[in-house]
Write a protein that holds these residues in place. Structure first.
Motif, PDB file in Angstrom:
ATOM      1  N   ALA A 116       0.834  -1.206   0.000  1.00 49.82           N
ATOM      2  CA  ALA A 116       0.000   0.000   0.000  1.00 49.82           C
ATOM      3  C   ALA A 116       0.868   1.256   0.000  1.00 49.82           C
ATOM      4  N   ALA A 117       1.942   1.237   0.782  1.00 47.85           N
ATOM      5  CA  ALA A 117       2.814   2.411   0.883  1.00 47.85           C
ATOM      6  C   ALA A 117       3.570   2.656  -0.420  1.00 47.85           C
ATOM      7  N   LEU A 118       3.996   1.588  -1.096  1.00 45.61           N
ATOM      8  CA  LEU A 118       4.670   1.754  -2.386  1.00 45.61           C
ATOM      9  C   LEU A 118       3.710   2.234  -3.460  1.00 45.61           C
ATOM     10  N   ASP A 119       2.512   1.675  -3.469  1.00 47.99           N
ATOM     11  CA  ASP A 119       1.547   1.999  -4.520  1.00 47.99           C
ATOM     12  C   ASP A 119       0.824   3.317  -4.289  1.00 47.99           C
ATOM     13  N   HIS A 120       0.694   3.719  -3.015  1.00 47.84           N
ATOM     14  CA  HIS A 120      -0.125   4.889  -2.677  1.00 47.84           C
ATOM     15  C   HIS A 120       0.627   5.839  -1.724  1.00 47.84           C
ATOM     16  N   PRO A 121       1.778   6.352  -2.137  1.00 55.18           N
ATOM     17  CA  PRO A 121       2.532   7.251  -1.247  1.00 55.18           C
ATOM     18  C   PRO A 121       1.784   8.536  -0.927  1.00 55.18           C
ATOM     19  N   GLU A 122       0.826   8.900  -1.769  1.00 51.22           N
ATOM     20  CA  GLU A 122       0.033  10.101  -1.493  1.00 51.22           C
ATOM     21  C   GLU A 122      -0.960   9.874  -0.360  1.00 51.22           C
ATOM     22  N   ASN A 123      -1.213   8.624  -0.025  1.00 50.60           N
ATOM     23  CA  ASN A 123      -2.159   8.296   1.041  1.00 50.60           C
ATOM     24  C   ASN A 123      -1.482   7.884   2.339  1.00 50.60           C
ATOM     25  N   VAL A 124      -0.368   7.177   2.245  1.00 50.37           N
ATOM     26  CA  VAL A 124       0.314   6.652   3.444  1.00 50.37           C
ATOM     27  C   VAL A 124       1.383   7.650   3.879  1.00 50.37           C
ATOM     28  N   SER A 125       1.178   8.258   5.039  1.00 50.02           N
ATOM     29  CA  SER A 125       2.082   9.311   5.514  1.00 50.02           C
ATOM     30  C   SER A 125       3.284   8.760   6.270  1.00 50.02           C
ATOM     31  N   HIS A 126       3.103   7.641   6.968  1.00 48.64           N
ATOM     32  CA  HIS A 126       4.152   7.008   7.767  1.00 48.64           C
ATOM     33  C   HIS A 126       3.902   5.510   7.752  1.00 48.64           C
ATOM     34  N   PHE A 127       4.985   4.722   7.899  1.00 51.19           N
ATOM     35  CA  PHE A 127       4.830   3.267   7.848  1.00 51.19           C
ATOM     36  C   PHE A 127       5.689   2.609   8.917  1.00 51.19           C
ATOM     37  N   LEU A 128       5.049   1.750   9.718  1.00 52.86           N
ATOM     38  CA  LEU A 128       5.734   0.972  10.760  1.00 52.86           C
ATOM     39  C   LEU A 128       5.638  -0.503  10.408  1.00 52.86           C
ATOM     40  N   ALA A 129       6.782  -1.208  10.420  1.00 51.63           N
ATOM     41  CA  ALA A 129       6.835  -2.632  10.102  1.00 51.63           C
ATOM     42  C   ALA A 129       7.334  -3.403  11.315  1.00 51.63           C
ATOM     43  N   LEU A 130       6.561  -4.406  11.731  1.00 51.30           N
ATOM     44  CA  LEU A 130       6.912  -5.216  12.892  1.00 51.30           C
ATOM     45  C   LEU A 130       7.344  -6.615  12.481  1.00 51.30           C
ATOM     46  N   ARG A 224       9.639  -7.148  -7.657  1.00 53.32           N
ATOM     47  CA  ARG A 224      10.738  -7.111  -8.633  1.00 53.32           C
ATOM     48  C   ARG A 224      10.606  -5.924  -9.574  1.00 53.32           C
ATOM     49  N   VAL A 225       9.395  -5.615  -9.980  1.00 52.63           N
ATOM     50  CA  VAL A 225       9.178  -4.453 -10.849  1.00 52.63           C
ATOM     51  C   VAL A 225       9.602  -3.176 -10.135  1.00 52.63           C
ATOM     52  N   ASP A 226       9.228  -3.040  -8.862  1.00 51.92           N
ATOM     53  CA  ASP A 226       9.603  -1.834  -8.118  1.00 51.92           C
ATOM     54  C   ASP A 226      11.104  -1.762  -7.878  1.00 51.92           C
ATOM     55  N   ARG A 227      11.711  -2.906  -7.569  1.00 50.68           N
ATOM     56  CA  ARG A 227      13.162  -2.895  -7.350  1.00 50.68           C
ATOM     57  C   ARG A 227      13.889  -2.510  -8.632  1.00 50.68           C
ATOM     58  N   ALA A 228      13.468  -3.053  -9.753  1.00 52.16           N
ATOM     59  CA  ALA A 228      14.121  -2.742 -11.024  1.00 52.16           C
ATOM     60  C   ALA A 228      13.962  -1.270 -11.385  1.00 52.16           C
ATOM     61  N   ALA A 229      12.831  -0.689 -11.008  1.00 54.98           N
ATOM     62  CA  ALA A 229      12.570   0.726 -11.310  1.00 54.98           C
ATOM     63  C   ALA A 229      13.207   1.664 -10.286  1.00 54.98           C
ATOM     64  N   GLY A 230      13.767   1.106  -9.227  1.00 54.54           N
ATOM     65  CA  GLY A 230      14.366   1.940  -8.187  1.00 54.54           C
ATOM     66  C   GLY A 230      13.348   2.610  -7.291  1.00 54.54           C
ATOM     67  N   ASN A 231      12.132   2.101  -7.258  1.00 53.33           N
ATOM     68  CA  ASN A 231      11.090   2.696  -6.414  1.00 53.33           C
ATOM     69  C   ASN A 231      11.346   2.375  -4.950  1.00 53.33           C
ATOM     70  N   THR A 232      11.141   3.371  -4.092  1.00 53.40           N
ATOM     71  CA  THR A 232      11.332   3.193  -2.658  1.00 53.40           C
ATOM     72  C   THR A 232      10.159   3.815  -1.900  1.00 53.40           C
ATOM     73  N   LEU A 233      10.111   3.553  -0.625  1.00 53.97           N
ATOM     74  CA  LEU A 233       9.086   4.131   0.237  1.00 53.97           C
ATOM     75  C   LEU A 233       9.434   5.600   0.482  1.00 53.97           C
ATOM     76  N   ARG A 234       8.512   6.488   0.179  1.00 53.02           N
ATOM     77  CA  ARG A 234       8.790   7.927   0.226  1.00 53.02           C
ATOM     78  C   ARG A 234       8.532   8.542   1.591  1.00 53.02           C
ATOM     79  N   MET A 235       7.882   7.799   2.469  1.00 55.41           N
ATOM     80  CA  MET A 235       7.495   8.321   3.775  1.00 55.41           C
ATOM     81  C   MET A 235       8.490   7.860   4.852  1.00 55.41           C
ATOM     82  N   PRO A 236       8.464   8.497   6.040  1.00 57.81           N
ATOM     83  CA  PRO A 236       9.268   7.983   7.152  1.00 57.81           C
ATOM     84  C   PRO A 236       8.838   6.558   7.508  1.00 57.81           C
ATOM     85  N   VAL A 237       9.820   5.699   7.751  1.00 50.17           N
ATOM     86  CA  VAL A 237       9.567   4.289   8.044  1.00 50.17           C
ATOM     87  C   VAL A 237      10.308   3.899   9.319  1.00 50.17           C
ATOM     88  N   THR A 238       9.630   3.145  10.170  1.00 48.12           N
ATOM     89  CA  THR A 238      10.279   2.501  11.314  1.00 48.12           C
ATOM     90  C   THR A 238      10.094   0.999  11.165  1.00 48.12           C
TER      91      THR A 238
END
Length: 292
Positions: A116-130, A224-238
Motif C-alpha cells: 500500500a505504501a509503495l503503490d499509494h505514497p500520497e495516502n500513506v504518511s508514515h509506515f511501521l513494520a513489525l 521485482r518491478v519496483d526494485r528494477a525501477a528503483g522505487n522506494t518508500l517515500r514516507m518515514p519508516v520505522t
C-alpha cells in the motif's frame, strides 16, 4: 460473542466489489491504521489500539480473508495479492474520511502495508513494520537451513489442494504451533484470545493459504518491478525486529534501508508477537514515527 477491543465501535465496511472488512474504530485525531499478522486477527492490537485512541483515530480491520472479514474465492491468484489487499486498506481509510493516514503492520500486515505504501505514497504518511522483511527479500534469505523456520511459506505456496487438505486435517495443531514457538512470553496470548485466533484461522484455511500462495507468485513479481525501477518508500519508516543476535544470518536493517531511505530500525527484546508482548514499546515507536 467474540472478544472485542473495549470502547471500540465495530462496523463492516465495503472496500471492493463483494468484499467488506470487519473493522474496530475509536478515538480522534490523526488516523493510524493497524494491520494484523498470521495467525491472528485485529485483536492482536488490543493493547496498542486502546492506548493510541487517546490521541489518534485508530482503525483496526481484519484483513481480507481473515477473522470476520469477507473471504472471497481466489481468482487467478490475484484476489489475495498484496496489491489488492493494500487497495482494500486505502479504500477503508477513505471510507472513514481519511485520504492520508499512518499505517502500521505486523507480519502479513507488514506485507500488505508495504505494498500500500509503495503503490499509494500520497495516502500513506508514515509506515511501521513489525518483525518481517519485504516479500522479495524474505524469499531471498530463506536458503539452506534458514528456510526450516519458514516451512509454512513453502507449504502454502504449493498449488491449490494439497496445502488446504494437510492444514485442514489438523488445523489447531498447525496454527497453534506458530502461536507457541513465536512467543517468548506465553501469557501475552491468554487462552480466550488464543481460541479466537485458532477458530478464526480454522474457518479461513483457503483464504489464508491463498494469501501465502500470492506471496510466492504475484507479490514477488510486483516487488521485482519496483526494485528494477528503483522505487522506494517515500514516507518515514520505522522497522522493529526481534533481537536474534548473531543467529539471524542476514542484515535486516540493510534490507529495509534499501527500500526505505528515511528509516529507523530498532531491535526489541521480545518474541514475534510484539504488539502483545511489548505493547508499550510499540505505542512509543508509533508515536515517535508520526512526529517525523
Amino acid at each position: 460473542m467474540s472478544p472485542r477491543i473495549p470502547n471500540f465501535e465495530y462496523q463492516r465496511v465495503t472496500v471492493a466489489d463483494g468484499v467488506a472488512l470487519n473493522v474496530a474504530v475509536a478515538g480522534s485525531g490523526s488516523p493510524v491504521v493497524l494491520l494484523h499478522g498470521f495467525p491472528q486477527t485485529h485483536l492482536m492490537w488490543r493493547h496498542v489500539a486502546a492506548e493510541l485512541a487517546a490521541d489518534h483515530t485508530v482503525i483496526c480491520p481484519d484483513l481480507r480473508g481473515y477473522g470476520d472479514s469477507d473471504k472471497p474465492v481466489d481468482i487467478h491468484g490475484q484476489t489475495y495479492s498484496k496489491r489488492t489487499m493494500g487497495n482494500d486498506i486505502v479504500a477503508l481509510a477513505q471510507a472513514f474520511g481519511h485520504d492520508r493516514f499512518a499505517l502500521a503492520g505486523h507480519d502479513r500486515g507488514v506485507l500488505v502495508g508495504f505494498r500500500a505504501a509503495l503503490d499509494h505514497p500520497e495516502n500513506v504518511s508514515h509506515f511501521l513494520a513489525l518483525d518481517v522483511l519485504p516479500t522479495l527479500d524474505m524469499w531471498d534469505v530463506m536458503s539452506g537451513s534458514t528456510g526450516v523456520v519458514g516451512f509454512h511459506l513453502f507449504l502454502m505456496a504449493q498449488p491449490v489442494g494439497l496445502p488446504e487438505q494437510l492444514i485442514g486435517a489438523s488445523a489447531d495443531a498447525f496454527f497453534g504451533h506458530f502461536l507457541d514457538i513465536w512467543t517468548r512470553d506465553p501469557a501475552a496470548i491468554p487462552a480466550e484470545i488464543r481460541e479466537v485466533y485458532l477458530t478464526a484461522s480454522r474457518n479461513a484455511i483457503p483464504s489464508i493459504v491463498a494469501d501465502y500462495r500470492a506471496s510466492a507468485n504475484v507479490d514477488v513479481e510486483h516487488d521485482r518491478v519496483d526494485r528494477a525501477a528503483g522505487n522506494t518508500l517515500r514516507m518515514p519508516v520505522t522497522a522493529l525486529a526481534q533481537d536474534w543476535g548473531a543467529e539471524l544470518g542476514f542484515d535486516a536493517e540493510a534490507i529495509w534501508r534499501a527500500w526505505a531511505p528515511d528509516l529507523r530500525h530498532e531491535l526489541i527484546g521480545c518474541g514475534h508477537f510484539m504488539a502483545e508482548e511489548a505493547p508499550a514499546e510499540i505505542v512509543r515507536a508509533i508515536r515517535e514515527l508520526v512526529k517525523r
